[in-house]
Design a protein around this motif. Structure first.
Motif, PDB file in Angstrom:
ATOM      1  N   SER A 110     -13.596   9.046 -67.821  1.00  0.00           N
ATOM      2  CA  SER A 110     -13.774   9.797 -66.319  1.00  0.00           C
ATOM      3  C   SER A 110     -14.524   7.699 -65.699  1.00  0.00           C
ATOM      4  O   SER A 110     -15.048   8.116 -66.349  1.00  0.00           O
ATOM      5  N   GLU A 143      -7.186  16.776 -59.579  1.00  0.00           N
ATOM      6  CA  GLU A 143      -8.285  17.315 -60.659  1.00  0.00           C
ATOM      7  C   GLU A 143      -7.497  18.387 -61.499  1.00  0.00           C
ATOM      8  O   GLU A 143      -7.485  19.813 -60.347  1.00  0.00           O
ATOM      9  N   ARG A 217     -10.310  11.703 -55.070  1.00  0.00           N
ATOM     10  CA  ARG A 217     -10.793  11.704 -56.735  1.00  0.00           C
ATOM     11  C   ARG A 217      -9.831  12.746 -56.824  1.00  0.00           C
ATOM     12  O   ARG A 217      -8.995  13.754 -56.348  1.00  0.00           O
ATOM     13  N   ARG A 251     -14.502   9.993 -60.099  1.00  0.00           N
ATOM     14  CA  ARG A 251     -15.351  10.934 -59.222  1.00  0.00           C
ATOM     15  C   ARG A 251     -15.416   9.816 -58.482  1.00  0.00           C
ATOM     16  O   ARG A 251     -16.364   8.752 -58.554  1.00  0.00           O
ATOM     17  N   ILE A 252     -15.928  10.501 -56.956  1.00  0.00           N
ATOM     18  CA  ILE A 252     -16.349  10.059 -55.875  1.00  0.00           C
ATOM     19  C   ILE A 252     -17.543  10.409 -55.897  1.00  0.00           C
ATOM     20  O   ILE A 252     -17.821  11.815 -56.021  1.00  0.00           O
TER      21      ILE A 252
END
Length: 312
Positions: A110, A143, A217, A251-252
């Protein structure tokens, strides 16, 4: 004339050697089958490469033999090399060279980026090892989805030329006018770019995202495809040796995300202090009222006693 005969002999030797040796381009973690046609009982040996002189017996695990067919159940890097089948007189019947055209380095599981920021250089990078000519295609999937889920193609790099699946070009900075109100984020395809470079050890493709938003994301997938298979759009990377695939989760993070728990704790403390303050104030008022009642009752008793004395 002598040189001519020598050259013809060497050429025939090379051709015979190449006919006796079959090169198989395989995929790591895939299955490889080598079939040897010969009379009588055949047995297999292996060596690390063509230049090695000594053969070794096959390892006890990782391979199966079905009649005269050798099967490598799950190809690993240490299984790359030369496999030869021998007849009863210890003569080589046929050899197979197992290679991979190129390998691809794994990306991190990630990658984190703050909302409104751009991905840092070197964060989402797809790198191949080997000099085989490749092209890169980038995809995304939601995701939590399975690796074999349907992919959405983002961009592809072909010969160093950036090619997104959108028709409009991203606006230039000089075309954006300054306004008092912050403009809405540009569409995703206008905020993404791919840079492909050729290194000494292979090729590198980097995916860059500007002004990252929460909806960005996702799982981003990079496919490195052999140049000769670039027109095969339905290629399955799990089965084809001309395709390698890696992926990472973007990932935001909200920069203010850490403030909300702190504000919640502060709010709880303030509410608790207010509850304690009003409870104490109410208790004090009740105590003051009780003292006033007691004082009044004592005054009435004194006045009644005085009036009785005066009557006597």
């Amino acid at each position: 004339m002598l040189i001519f005969f020598v050259s013809q002999f060497l050429l025939g030797f090379v051709l015979a050697s190449s006919d006796n040796n079959e090169v198989i381009f395989a995929q790591l973690d895939g299955k490889v089958q080598m079939e040897c046609e010969g009379e009588g009982e055949l047995f297999w040996r292996t060596k690390s490469n063509q230049s090695a002189t000594e053969y070794m017996d096959l390892p006890a695990e990782g391979n199966e033999i079905d009649d005269n067919t050798l099967i490598l159940t799950k190809l690993s890097e240490d299984q790359l090399g030369v496999y030869s089948c021998f007849d009863a007189e210890d003569n080589i019947v046929k050899s197979f060279t197992i290679e991979v055209r190129y390998k691809i380095k794994k990306m991190p599981a990630s990658v984190f980026v703050n909302k409104g920021s751009a991905t840092l250089p070197g964060e989402i990078v797809c790198t191949t090892v080997g000099h085989h000519d490749v092209i890169f295609r980038w995809y995304s999937r939601p995701e939590g989805s399975e690796p074999d889920s349907e992919l959405t193609q983002i961009c592809g790099s072909n010969g160093g030329e950036f090619n997104c699946n959108n028709d409009s070009e991203p606006p230039q900075l000089s075309e954006i006018k300054e306004t008092e109100v912050a403009p809405a984020p540009a569409p995703f395809l206008e905020r993404v770019s791919v840079v492909t470079t050729k290194e000494n050890t292979g090729y590198t493709s980097e995916l860059k995202i500007d002004n990252a938003q929460m909806e960005d994301r996702a799982v981003y997938v990079c496919r490195a495809i052999a140049r000769e298979s670039e027109n095969d759009l339905d290629m399955d990377c799990e089965e084809s040796p001309n395709c390698e695939e890696v992926y990472t989760l973007l990932r935001i993070k909200d920069p203010l995300a850490a403030i909300w728990p702190f504000l919640g704790i502060v709010a709880e403390v303030v509410i608790l202090c207010l509850v304690i303050f009003f409870c104490e104030r109410r208790r004090k008022q009740e105590e003051d009222k009780e003292e006033i009642d007691e004082d009044g009752y004592a005054g009435n008793n004194i006045s009644s006693n005085n009036s009785l004395r005066q009557r006597k």
